[in-house]
Design a protein around this motif. Structure first.
Motif, PDB file in Angstrom:
ATOM      1  N   GLY A 183      52.919  53.393 131.274  1.00  0.00           N
ATOM      2  CA  GLY A 183      53.192  54.812 131.454  1.00  0.00           C
ATOM      3  C   GLY A 183      53.409  55.185 132.909  1.00  0.00           C
ATOM      4  O   GLY A 183      53.027  54.449 133.818  1.00  0.00           O
ATOM      5  N   PRO A 184      54.003  56.351 133.164  1.00  0.00           N
ATOM      6  CA  PRO A 184      54.377  56.732 134.529  1.00  0.00           C
ATOM      7  C   PRO A 184      53.237  57.296 135.377  1.00  0.00           C
ATOM      8  O   PRO A 184      53.460  57.638 136.527  1.00  0.00           O
ATOM      9  N   SER A 185      52.021  57.405 134.815  1.00  0.00           N
ATOM     10  CA  SER A 185      50.907  57.976 135.580  1.00  0.00           C
ATOM     11  C   SER A 185      49.805  56.943 135.793  1.00  0.00           C
ATOM     12  O   SER A 185      49.653  55.995 135.013  1.00  0.00           O
ATOM     13  N   ILE A 186      49.029  57.133 136.852  1.00  0.00           N
ATOM     14  CA  ILE A 186      47.930  56.228 137.166  1.00  0.00           C
ATOM     15  C   ILE A 186      46.904  56.230 136.043  1.00  0.00           C
ATOM     16  O   ILE A 186      46.336  55.185 135.696  1.00  0.00           O
ATOM     17  N   ILE A 187      46.643  57.389 135.462  1.00  0.00           N
ATOM     18  CA  ILE A 187      45.659  57.470 134.374  1.00  0.00           C
ATOM     19  C   ILE A 187      46.072  56.572 133.216  1.00  0.00           C
ATOM     20  O   ILE A 187      45.240  55.862 132.640  1.00  0.00           O
ATOM     21  N   GLN A 188      47.341  56.569 132.855  1.00  0.00           N
ATOM     22  CA  GLN A 188      47.797  55.691 131.787  1.00  0.00           C
ATOM     23  C   GLN A 188      47.607  54.225 132.160  1.00  0.00           C
ATOM     24  O   GLN A 188      47.224  53.398 131.326  1.00  0.00           O
ATOM     25  N   GLY A 189      47.851  53.899 133.423  1.00  0.00           N
ATOM     26  CA  GLY A 189      47.617  52.534 133.878  1.00  0.00           C
ATOM     27  C   GLY A 189      46.160  52.135 133.746  1.00  0.00           C
ATOM     28  O   GLY A 189      45.833  51.017 133.328  1.00  0.00           O
ATOM     29  N   LEU A 190      45.257  53.059 134.090  1.00  0.00           N
ATOM     30  CA  LEU A 190      43.818  52.778 133.972  1.00  0.00           C
ATOM     31  C   LEU A 190      43.403  52.588 132.519  1.00  0.00           C
ATOM     32  O   LEU A 190      42.604  51.693 132.199  1.00  0.00           O
ATOM     33  N   VAL A 191      43.934  53.419 131.631  1.00  0.00           N
ATOM     34  CA  VAL A 191      43.604  53.299 130.213  1.00  0.00           C
ATOM     35  C   VAL A 191      44.120  51.968 129.676  1.00  0.00           C
ATOM     36  O   VAL A 191      43.413  51.258 128.946  1.00  0.00           O
ATOM     37  N   GLY A 192      45.357  51.603 130.039  1.00  0.00           N
ATOM     38  CA  GLY A 192      45.900  50.329 129.604  1.00  0.00           C
ATOM     39  C   GLY A 192      45.071  49.158 130.091  1.00  0.00           C
ATOM     40  O   GLY A 192      44.812  48.202 129.347  1.00  0.00           O
ATOM     41  N   THR A 193      44.628  49.227 131.341  1.00  0.00           N
ATOM     42  CA  THR A 193      43.789  48.167 131.903  1.00  0.00           C
ATOM     43  C   THR A 193      42.465  48.066 131.159  1.00  0.00           C
ATOM     44  O   THR A 193      41.982  46.964 130.860  1.00  0.00           O
ATOM     45  N   ALA A 194      41.861  49.205 130.847  1.00  0.00           N
ATOM     46  CA  ALA A 194      40.587  49.205 130.135  1.00  0.00           C
ATOM     47  C   ALA A 194      40.729  48.611 128.738  1.00  0.00           C
ATOM     48  O   ALA A 194      39.870  47.845 128.281  1.00  0.00           O
ATOM     49  N   ILE A 195      41.818  48.958 128.039  1.00  0.00           N
ATOM     50  CA  ILE A 195      42.041  48.410 126.706  1.00  0.00           C
ATOM     51  C   ILE A 195      42.240  46.899 126.791  1.00  0.00           C
ATOM     52  O   ILE A 195      41.735  46.134 125.960  1.00  0.00           O
ATOM     53  N   GLY A 196      42.967  46.442 127.812  1.00  0.00           N
ATOM     54  CA  GLY A 196      43.120  45.006 128.019  1.00  0.00           C
ATOM     55  C   GLY A 196      41.780  44.321 128.230  1.00  0.00           C
ATOM     56  O   GLY A 196      41.555  43.211 127.732  1.00  0.00           O
ATOM     57  N   GLY A 197      40.862  44.977 128.949  1.00  0.00           N
ATOM     58  CA  GLY A 197      39.525  44.417 129.152  1.00  0.00           C
ATOM     59  C   GLY A 197      38.755  44.286 127.854  1.00  0.00           C
ATOM     60  O   GLY A 197      38.027  43.310 127.647  1.00  0.00           O
ATOM     61  N   ILE A 198      38.909  45.261 126.966  1.00  0.00           N
ATOM     62  CA  ILE A 198      38.257  45.193 125.656  1.00  0.00           C
ATOM     63  C   ILE A 198      38.767  43.979 124.879  1.00  0.00           C
ATOM     64  O   ILE A 198      37.993  43.245 124.255  1.00  0.00           O
ATOM     65  N   MET A 199      40.063  43.734 124.934  1.00  0.00           N
ATOM     66  CA  MET A 199      40.624  42.594 124.207  1.00  0.00           C
ATOM     67  C   MET A 199      40.182  41.266 124.816  1.00  0.00           C
ATOM     68  O   MET A 199      39.976  40.288 124.093  1.00  0.00           O
ATOM     69  N   CYS A 200      40.011  41.218 126.120  1.00  0.00           N
ATOM     70  CA  CYS A 200      39.488  39.998 126.746  1.00  0.00           C
ATOM     71  C   CYS A 200      38.098  39.679 126.205  1.00  0.00           C
ATOM     72  O   CYS A 200      37.754  38.506 125.986  1.00  0.00           O
ATOM     73  N   ARG A 201      37.309  40.706 125.980  1.00  0.00           N
ATOM     74  CA  ARG A 201      35.969  40.485 125.418  1.00  0.00           C
ATOM     75  C   ARG A 201      36.058  39.886 124.021  1.00  0.00           C
ATOM     76  O   ARG A 201      35.261  39.021 123.633  1.00  0.00           O
ATOM     77  N   GLU A 202      37.046  40.311 123.243  1.00  0.00           N
ATOM     78  CA  GLU A 202      37.216  39.735 121.914  1.00  0.00           C
ATOM     79  C   GLU A 202      37.682  38.287 121.991  1.00  0.00           C
ATOM     80  O   GLU A 202      37.294  37.460 121.167  1.00  0.00           O
ATOM     81  N   VAL A 203      38.505  37.973 122.993  1.00  0.00           N
ATOM     82  CA  VAL A 203      38.905  36.575 123.180  1.00  0.00           C
ATOM     83  C   VAL A 203      37.680  35.725 123.510  1.00  0.00           C
ATOM     84  O   VAL A 203      37.571  34.574 123.061  1.00  0.00           O
ATOM     85  N   GLU A 204      36.750  36.274 124.278  1.00  0.00           N
ATOM     86  CA  GLU A 204      35.509  35.539 124.562  1.00  0.00           C
ATOM     87  C   GLU A 204      34.789  35.150 123.281  1.00  0.00           C
ATOM     88  O   GLU A 204      34.270  34.031 123.160  1.00  0.00           O
ATOM     89  N   HIS A 205      34.716  36.055 122.323  1.00  0.00           N
ATOM     90  CA  HIS A 205      34.081  35.739 121.041  1.00  0.00           C
ATOM     91  C   HIS A 205      34.929  34.746 120.243  1.00  0.00           C
ATOM     92  O   HIS A 205      34.396  33.823 119.616  1.00  0.00           O
ATOM     93  N   TYR A 206      36.215  34.946 120.281  1.00  0.00           N
ATOM     94  CA  TYR A 206      37.154  34.106 119.533  1.00  0.00           C
ATOM     95  C   TYR A 206      37.010  32.637 119.924  1.00  0.00           C
ATOM     96  O   TYR A 206      36.920  31.755 119.053  1.00  0.00           O
ATOM     97  N   VAL A 207      37.014  32.352 121.225  1.00  0.00           N
ATOM     98  CA  VAL A 207      37.034  30.959 121.681  1.00  0.00           C
ATOM     99  C   VAL A 207      35.719  30.240 121.416  1.00  0.00           C
ATOM    100  O   VAL A 207      35.640  29.014 121.554  1.00  0.00           O
ATOM    101  N   GLN A 208      34.687  30.982 121.003  1.00  0.00           N
ATOM    102  CA  GLN A 208      33.406  30.354 120.705  1.00  0.00           C
ATOM    103  C   GLN A 208      33.289  29.902 119.244  1.00  0.00           C
ATOM    104  O   GLN A 208      32.293  29.289 118.871  1.00  0.00           O
ATOM    105  N   GLY A 209      34.294  30.189 118.434  1.00  0.00           N
ATOM    106  CA  GLY A 209      34.260  29.748 117.051  1.00  0.00           C
ATOM    107  C   GLY A 209      34.413  28.240 116.941  1.00  0.00           C
ATOM    108  O   GLY A 209      35.213  27.630 117.655  1.00  0.00           O
TER     109      GLY A 209
END
Length: 350
Positions: A183-209
């Protein structure tokens, strides 16, 4: 004009830091602020059935459509009684204690917004409206809720060892993060980054299977930077400086924004380093799969595939063998907080 310029800048700083508190800080607090994240991993070679486990939509699977209207429909379909705290509490539980039946019943309420979100992430285009001073960014809170719904979906599938479906869920989350972050605003960039961080946490659980496939190649194929925050920064800086009547005010406005921009860049860099750290873990799993379930003594021992570097230092991640496995760390970002580090304690099961 001067008061208008400063008033606008201070308002933007306040809004962005408010979003940091609401969206980014909770994500950070659920990670490594109190110490390293322990990962119990199993050997898994790269290349085994990897075509089924992609974390980004392949070009041939994209559709000729604009994602934004679909995201807007998904946001409107999220029920009013959305219980974010319940999802967050479930996400804190060990995977073996995850309440599968309750989670499945909860997800049934969110099937319609999920369908639109999945379709949106397959779109070739994501045309956010042009942003102008004073514009309110619509649905950002709903996109955050949508990311928690996707997190719940991913965690449920991981707890069932349904790795193909879990991959679809995580791919959806990364797709939302990527689109919102563009998105064209910094706030959208921050939200996108935060959502990416949430998915990284799920990858952490995934790779432990125990039977989880190795995600090395698909993690390597994710773009870096994952969220190109510089585009939004350039856009907002231009708008801000255009309000300034002279060079002195331009310099003062630039100084006022420095702390906000530095924090924004740190969060973008942290997400990229989380992705590199997870790719490094998968390189270690590959080595163990190729060497009778043994961990490498050094990362340089991994010669079959390239080991990603620490984004912060530009060098190899810090890696050392321990009595129980290994430790993997990144360098610390400038502000010196542990929560911005890749910090894993790795235990290998066979």
């Amino acid at each position: 004009m001067i008061l208008k310029a400063f008033g606008y800048i201070m308002k933007r700083i306040f809004i962005c830091f408010a979003f940091l508190l609401v969206i980014v800080v909770p994500v950070n607090a659920r990670r490594s602020a109190k110490g390293p994240v322990e990962l119990t991993i199993y050997p898994a070679k790269v290349g085994e059935a990897e075509e089924k486990y992609q974390l980004m939509v392949k070009d041939e699977d994209q559709i000729d459509a604009d994602a934004v209207p679909l995201y807007e429909k998904a946001a409107k379909l999220i029920p009013k009684d959305f219980n974010q705290e319940q999802i967050r509490e479930w996400s804190k539980l060990p995977i073996e204690q995850f309440p599968q039946q309750q989670a499945e019943e909860t997800l049934q309420k969110y099937l319609e917004p999920l369908k639109f979100a999945v379709r949106a992430t397959r779109c070739k285009e994501c045309n956010w409206p042009e942003w102008k001073p004073g514009d309110q960014i619509e649905n950002l809170t709903e996109y955050r809720k949508l990311s928690y719904i996707v997190e719940l979906w991913a965690r449920l599938e991981i707890s069932r060892e349904g790795y193909e479906k879990a991959t679809i869920a995580i791919r959806t989350g990364f797709g939302i993060a990527r689109h919102v972050g563009q998105g064209p605003s910094i706030i959208q960039g921050l939200v996108g980054t935060a959502i990416g961080g949430i998915m990284c946490r799920e990858v952490e659980h995934y790779v432990q299977g125990q039977d989880s496939p190795n995600l090395y190649r698909t993690l390597a194929n994710l773009p870096r930077p994952f969220v190109d925050i510089e585009k939004a920064i350039k856009n907002e800086m231009k708008v801000s400086l255009d309000l300034a009547p002279n060079e002195l005010i331009r310099e003062q406005i630039t100084k006022q924004m420095e702390s906000l921009l530095d924090g924004t860049r740190r969060r973008s860099k942290r997400l990229d380093n989380n992705l590199n750290g997870l790719q490094c873990v998968e390189a270690i799993r590959h080595y163990a799969g190729m060497h009778d379930g043994q961990l490498p003594d050094n990362l340089s021992d991994i010669s079959q595939i390239e080991v990603p570097k620490d984004v912060v230092s530009g060098k190899a991640f810090e890696y050392r063998r321990t009595s129980t496995g290994a430790a993997l760390k990144s360098a610390m970002l400038e502000e010196g907080s542990l929560k911005y580090m890749v910090n894993y304690v790795i235990v290998l099961s066979k």
